[in-house]
Motif scaffolding. Structure first.
Motif, PDB file in Angstrom:
ATOM      1  N   ASP A   2       0.834  -1.195   0.000  1.00  0.00           N
ATOM      2  CA  ASP A   2       0.000   0.000   0.000  1.00  0.00           C
ATOM      3  C   ASP A   2       0.876   1.255   0.000  1.00  0.00           C
ATOM      4  O   ASP A   2       2.104   1.199   0.111  1.00  0.00           O
ATOM      5  CB  ASP A   2      -0.970  -0.007   1.179  1.00  0.00           C
ATOM      6  CG  ASP A   2      -0.279  -0.048   2.542  1.00  0.00           C
ATOM      7  OD1 ASP A   2       0.900   0.359   2.627  1.00  0.00           O
ATOM      8  OD2 ASP A   2      -0.903  -0.484   3.515  1.00  0.00           O
ATOM      9  N   LYS A   3       0.206   2.420  -0.123  1.00  0.00           N
ATOM     10  CA  LYS A   3       0.934   3.667  -0.320  1.00  0.00           C
ATOM     11  C   LYS A   3       1.837   4.010   0.857  1.00  0.00           C
ATOM     12  O   LYS A   3       2.991   4.411   0.679  1.00  0.00           O
ATOM     13  CB  LYS A   3      -0.067   4.811  -0.567  1.00  0.00           C
ATOM     14  CG  LYS A   3       0.605   6.150  -0.821  1.00  0.00           C
ATOM     15  CD  LYS A   3      -0.423   7.240  -1.078  1.00  0.00           C
ATOM     16  CE  LYS A   3       0.254   8.585  -1.278  1.00  0.00           C
ATOM     17  NZ  LYS A   3      -0.737   9.672  -1.500  1.00  0.00           N
ATOM     18  N   ARG A   4       1.319   3.872   2.093  1.00  0.00           N
ATOM     19  CA  ARG A   4       2.150   4.285   3.218  1.00  0.00           C
ATOM     20  C   ARG A   4       3.325   3.342   3.425  1.00  0.00           C
ATOM     21  O   ARG A   4       4.387   3.767   3.888  1.00  0.00           O
ATOM     22  CB  ARG A   4       1.312   4.426   4.484  1.00  0.00           C
ATOM     23  CG  ARG A   4       0.808   3.152   5.103  1.00  0.00           C
ATOM     24  CD  ARG A   4       0.079   3.492   6.389  1.00  0.00           C
ATOM     25  NE  ARG A   4      -0.369   2.326   7.112  1.00  0.00           N
ATOM     26  CZ  ARG A   4      -0.981   2.382   8.298  1.00  0.00           C
ATOM     27  NH1 ARG A   4      -1.210   3.547   8.860  1.00  0.00           N
ATOM     28  NH2 ARG A   4      -1.361   1.285   8.909  1.00  0.00           N
ATOM     29  N   ARG A   6       4.902   1.900   0.905  1.00  0.00           N
ATOM     30  CA  ARG A   6       5.850   2.367  -0.116  1.00  0.00           C
ATOM     31  C   ARG A   6       6.596   3.606   0.365  1.00  0.00           C
ATOM     32  O   ARG A   6       7.797   3.756   0.122  1.00  0.00           O
ATOM     33  CB  ARG A   6       5.122   2.674  -1.427  1.00  0.00           C
ATOM     34  CG  ARG A   6       4.612   1.439  -2.159  1.00  0.00           C
ATOM     35  CD  ARG A   6       4.247   1.770  -3.599  1.00  0.00           C
ATOM     36  NE  ARG A   6       3.229   2.810  -3.696  1.00  0.00           N
ATOM     37  CZ  ARG A   6       1.934   2.594  -3.705  1.00  0.00           C
ATOM     38  NH1 ARG A   6       1.468   1.345  -3.605  1.00  0.00           N
ATOM     39  NH2 ARG A   6       1.062   3.591  -3.809  1.00  0.00           N
ATOM     40  N   GLU A   7       5.869   4.503   1.056  1.00  0.00           N
ATOM     41  CA  GLU A   7       6.517   5.700   1.591  1.00  0.00           C
ATOM     42  C   GLU A   7       7.562   5.332   2.644  1.00  0.00           C
ATOM     43  O   GLU A   7       8.657   5.890   2.673  1.00  0.00           O
ATOM     44  CB  GLU A   7       5.478   6.643   2.194  1.00  0.00           C
ATOM     45  CG  GLU A   7       4.731   7.478   1.184  1.00  0.00           C
ATOM     46  CD  GLU A   7       5.637   8.509   0.533  1.00  0.00           C
ATOM     47  OE1 GLU A   7       5.934   9.543   1.161  1.00  0.00           O
ATOM     48  OE2 GLU A   7       6.064   8.266  -0.609  1.00  0.00           O
ATOM     49  N   GLU A 118       0.748  10.582   5.275  1.00  0.00           N
ATOM     50  CA  GLU A 118      -0.589  10.076   4.984  1.00  0.00           C
ATOM     51  C   GLU A 118      -1.656  10.974   5.612  1.00  0.00           C
ATOM     52  O   GLU A 118      -2.685  11.278   4.980  1.00  0.00           O
ATOM     53  CB  GLU A 118      -0.715   8.657   5.519  1.00  0.00           C
ATOM     54  CG  GLU A 118      -2.073   8.019   5.299  1.00  0.00           C
ATOM     55  CD  GLU A 118      -2.153   6.636   5.934  1.00  0.00           C
ATOM     56  OE1 GLU A 118      -2.317   5.652   5.203  1.00  0.00           O
ATOM     57  OE2 GLU A 118      -2.051   6.549   7.185  1.00  0.00           O
TER      58      GLU A 118
END
Length: 215
Positions: A2-4, A6-7, A118
């Motif tokens: 998920d995006k976070r 990946r961050e 986020e």
């Protein structure tokens, strides 16, 4: 992924390298601990903006000279100023692991940065939707320290928002925010939709940075 996550991987400096399963499990458990510790708080206000000739701009008496910020805010007549924090319990959690558990300490630092990002993205999307109802558009947020937007502007932004009283956010003599997982930022409000205004990594000239987002 998920995006976070990946961050968090980006903040850990992996770049384009593959991430092993043990690291991903450590990231997952770190987010769980942070979610229990975090006390997310944000304060924001809208101020009038005046763009002067050259690279100078004025926000309710705050005079700033920055080419990158002036470019980001071109066409705007008002601007959000904001301060946000994950709270003091996150700092306590980070300090707990700082001695003796280096892998978890480093991963928690990366995950906390991703969690704050986020939170700000969610805030920005909510404001974007509100402004759209009145025919206005929100520019990408821009923080002191990006490009040539001086980190010294932290202090007047905190003062203008009274962050010490509203969300418990202050600053050290060295212009570091406390709690440490906090941020100040601006986000322009415009009547014109502009599809390409840079923020963050896209504005920074340090192209060899390990933490740089892909363009």
């Amino acid at each position: 992924m998920d995006k976070r996550t990946r961050e968090a991987v980006r903040y850990l400096g992996y770049g384009n390298h593959a991430v092993d399963e043990d690291t991903l499990l450590l990231i997952e458990s770190s987010f769980q601990e942070l979610s229990e510790a975090a006390d997310k708080r944000i304060v924001y206000r809208i101020f009038n903006l005046c763009l002067a000739d050259g690279d100078e701009l004025m926000i309710d008496g705050l005079k700033i000279k920055s080419h990158s910020l002036s470019r980001n805010l071109k066409g705007c007549e008002s601007v959000f100023l904001l301060g946000a924090t994950l709270g003091t319990r996150v700092d306590l959690l980070l300090r707990r692991y700082a001695v003796g558990e280096m892998a978890r300490s480093v991963t928690l630092q990366a995950c906390a940065a991703a969690l704050l990002e986020e939170y700000l993205d969610e805030w920005q999307e909510e404001r974007r939707a509100e402004l759209a109802e009145t025919g206005q558009y929100l520019r990408p947020r821009f923080s002191p320290g990006y490009g040539d937007f001086s980190i010294l502007c932290q202090e007047p932004i905190l003062r203008m928002l009274d962050t010490a009283k509203t969300i418990g956010l202050s600053m050290t003599d060295g212009y570091m925010l406390t709690p440490s997982k906090s941020v100040t930022a601006l986000a322009g409000i415009s009547r014109e939709e502009t599809p390409c205004h840079s923020k963050g990594c896209e504005e920074c000239g340090k192209t060899d940075c390990l933490y740089r987002r892909d363009s």
